[in-house]
Design a protein around this motif. Sequence first.
Motif, short mmCIF file in Angstrom:
data_model
loop_
_atom_site.label_atom_id
_atom_site.label_comp_id
_atom_site.label_asym_id
_atom_site.label_seq_id
_atom_site.Cartn_x
_atom_site.Cartn_y
_atom_site.Cartn_z
N ASP A 9 26.95 35.38 33.55
CA ASP A 9 28.07 35.81 34.37
C ASP A 9 29.12 36.51 33.52
O ASP A 9 29.63 37.56 33.88
CB ASP A 9 28.70 34.60 35.09
CG ASP A 9 27.75 33.95 36.07
OD1 ASP A 9 27.09 34.68 36.82
OD2 ASP A 9 27.68 32.71 36.06
N VAL A 10 29.44 35.91 32.36
CA VAL A 10 30.50 36.44 31.49
C VAL A 10 30.02 36.43 30.05
O VAL A 10 29.51 35.41 29.56
CB VAL A 10 31.79 35.59 31.60
CG1 VAL A 10 32.86 36.12 30.65
CG2 VAL A 10 32.31 35.59 33.04
N ALA A 11 30.19 37.56 29.38
CA ALA A 11 29.96 37.66 27.94
C ALA A 11 31.31 37.87 27.26
O ALA A 11 32.06 38.78 27.64
CB ALA A 11 29.01 38.80 27.61
N VAL A 12 31.63 37.04 26.29
CA VAL A 12 32.88 37.15 25.54
C VAL A 12 32.54 37.71 24.16
O VAL A 12 31.75 37.11 23.42
CB VAL A 12 33.58 35.79 25.40
CG1 VAL A 12 34.87 35.94 24.61
CG2 VAL A 12 33.86 35.20 26.78
N ILE A 13 33.14 38.85 23.82
CA ILE A 13 32.88 39.49 22.53
C ILE A 13 33.94 39.00 21.54
O ILE A 13 35.08 39.46 21.56
CB ILE A 13 32.92 41.02 22.63
CG1 ILE A 13 32.11 41.52 23.84
CG2 ILE A 13 32.42 41.65 21.34
CD1 ILE A 13 30.66 41.13 23.82
N GLY A 14 33.58 38.05 20.70
CA GLY A 14 34.51 37.50 19.73
C GLY A 14 34.76 36.03 19.99
O GLY A 14 35.14 35.64 21.10
N GLY A 15 34.56 35.22 18.95
CA GLY A 15 34.71 33.77 19.10
C GLY A 15 35.88 33.20 18.33
O GLY A 15 35.78 32.10 17.77
N GLY A 16 37.01 33.93 18.31
CA GLY A 16 38.23 33.39 17.72
C GLY A 16 39.00 32.58 18.74
O GLY A 16 38.45 32.12 19.76
N ALA A 17 40.30 32.42 18.52
CA ALA A 17 41.12 31.58 19.40
C ALA A 17 41.11 32.09 20.84
O ALA A 17 40.84 31.33 21.78
CB ALA A 17 42.55 31.52 18.86
N SER A 18 41.41 33.37 21.03
CA SER A 18 41.48 33.89 22.40
C SER A 18 40.11 33.93 23.05
O SER A 18 39.96 33.67 24.25
CB SER A 18 42.13 35.28 22.41
OG SER A 18 41.32 36.23 21.75
N ARG A 189 27.64 40.14 34.04
CA ARG A 189 28.34 40.70 35.19
C ARG A 189 29.78 41.08 34.84
O ARG A 189 30.36 41.96 35.47
CB ARG A 189 28.32 39.71 36.35
CG ARG A 189 26.91 39.46 36.89
CD ARG A 189 26.91 38.45 38.03
NE ARG A 189 27.65 38.94 39.18
CZ ARG A 189 27.14 39.74 40.12
NH1 ARG A 189 25.88 40.17 40.03
NH2 ARG A 189 27.88 40.12 41.14
N ALA A 190 30.36 40.42 33.84
CA ALA A 190 31.70 40.75 33.37
C ALA A 190 31.75 40.52 31.86
O ALA A 190 31.01 39.70 31.31
CB ALA A 190 32.75 39.89 34.07
N VAL A 191 32.64 41.27 31.20
CA VAL A 191 32.76 41.21 29.75
C VAL A 191 34.22 41.00 29.38
O VAL A 191 35.12 41.63 29.95
CB VAL A 191 32.25 42.52 29.10
CG1 VAL A 191 32.42 42.45 27.58
CG2 VAL A 191 30.79 42.77 29.46
N VAL A 192 34.47 40.10 28.42
CA VAL A 192 35.80 39.88 27.88
C VAL A 192 35.80 40.34 26.42
O VAL A 192 34.98 39.85 25.63
CB VAL A 192 36.24 38.41 27.97
CG1 VAL A 192 37.61 38.22 27.32
CG2 VAL A 192 36.27 37.94 29.41
N LEU A 193 36.70 41.24 26.08
CA LEU A 193 36.81 41.73 24.71
C LEU A 193 37.84 40.89 23.98
O LEU A 193 39.03 40.89 24.32
CB LEU A 193 37.23 43.20 24.70
CG LEU A 193 36.36 44.16 25.54
CD1 LEU A 193 36.85 45.59 25.37
CD2 LEU A 193 34.90 44.03 25.15
N ALA A 194 37.39 40.19 22.94
CA ALA A 194 38.27 39.33 22.14
C ALA A 194 37.90 39.44 20.66
O ALA A 194 37.67 38.43 19.99
CB ALA A 194 38.16 37.88 22.62
N ALA A 428 37.61 37.17 34.58
CA ALA A 428 36.24 37.65 34.42
C ALA A 428 35.27 36.81 35.26
O ALA A 428 34.35 37.35 35.89
CB ALA A 428 35.83 37.60 32.95
N ALA A 429 35.48 35.50 35.30
CA ALA A 429 34.63 34.65 36.12
C ALA A 429 34.76 34.99 37.59
O ALA A 429 33.77 35.01 38.34
CB ALA A 429 34.98 33.19 35.87
N ALA A 430 36.00 35.26 38.03
CA ALA A 430 36.20 35.64 39.43
C ALA A 430 35.52 36.96 39.74
O ALA A 430 34.92 37.13 40.82
CB ALA A 430 37.70 35.74 39.71
N ALA A 431 35.58 37.92 38.81
CA ALA A 431 34.92 39.20 39.02
C ALA A 431 33.40 39.04 39.08
O ALA A 431 32.72 39.73 39.86
CB ALA A 431 35.30 40.16 37.88
N ALA A 432 32.86 38.12 38.29
CA ALA A 432 31.43 37.91 38.29
C ALA A 432 30.94 37.32 39.60
O ALA A 432 29.76 37.52 39.98
CB ALA A 432 31.04 36.98 37.13
#
Length: 434
Positions: A9-18, A189-194, A428-432
């Motif tokens: 559903d959601v892919a997050v690019i970057g595993g830091g704090a945000s 389905r949605a991507v978060v850039l972090a 992003a979850a809501a968009a997915a």
Amino acid sequence: MKAAATAYDVAVIGGGASGLAAAFAAAWTGARVVVLERDVACGLSILATGNGRCNLSNERLDPARYRHPAAARVVMGEEPERSVAAFFDRVGVWTAAEDEGRLYPYSRRAASVRDALLGACLRAGVELRCGCTLTAAHADADAAGWELALRGPERPVLLRGGRDEKAALRAARRALSDVAQCDGQLHARAVVLAPGGRSEGICGIFGLPHVPERPVLCPIACAVRDLPKATAALDGVRVHAALTLRGPDGPAWREAGEALFRPYGISGIAAFNLSRRIRPGDEIVLDLFPEMDEEKLAAAFERRADLRGDLAGAKDADAWFDGVLDRRVGSLVREVAERASARVTPETLARAAKGIELTVAGTAGEQAAQVRQGGIPFDAVDLETLELAGAGAPGVFACGEALDMDADCGGFNLAWAWLSGLRAGSSAAAAARR
């Protein structure tokens, strides 16, 4: 790394704090989430915060502390302090307040914050893929989402704990650079850039605008006017002072606190905060007695002259300030006063002590800068959802340092990471789900 495509559903690019905050927020709503982290493990940037103690927020998250106050106010919400508290209650981190409202984990260990956050993400079902680099992204209209191309290790590279954590990290990074790499892909389905404070490459992949980045919250390279060697002579001396950045129409910013003289200029928290606002050629005024106005300080020096004799005629001029200022600092005040007036008096000493002029050359020690200024501009961002315009298709969000937002020391930057991550992840979850 698997070569076959996997759907999320959601892919997050970057595993830091945000990024971890975004992943947790998305998974909390039931979304299937994956975090793609380039380094050997997620959350490593958290370990360096607050000198290893993790100044994770502040009791008063004033939007004025941020580069774009209006945007910070919308993204962080009406009661950001409560939102941060609720987040850490969910992940199991107890907090304690120290000077100036700085919030720390009760353990005073950044590692415990990272461990709690990783544990919360794993319990929520978040998949963590480390050593992965995003190489391309294509909007997939038929599948309503994004096809992400990745490159990563053929086999997992583990960060093994031990007494020497730094050595273990170096060993894991060497292993990651040596292991064979393979290509893979996944659908989201949605991507978060972090990606943190180096977002130019990610912006290029998604066709997003980007404000050039520069390191901030670092020392300032500067010199005392007409005394270019003065800061080198004061190397290592700490003073309580106020630093005022002069603008064309008067003071542009004033910060009081500890200042540390270095050969290249000044360091310390007050200087760090000022580093966000300075440009080469600017002028900073150093006030060694911020609690006293010039008239009261002159009167105090007059009383001292009655006891010790005039500084101008003192046999041991370096000792005249004993009990008030470090001898080297006192010598600088005397030199500044002598250059400004033919006769050193309590009045000229007071004027010098409250008005040491520093000419800015730039920043220094950028390799240890706490944050980077720049990133995705807010005119490309929906502040309510942190969804990005111009990505070629809907469903791309951003948070943390990927956005053009930075703040002063004191927990403000990590608070932005948590709160912007939570907003981007839930959006992003809501968009997915749509």
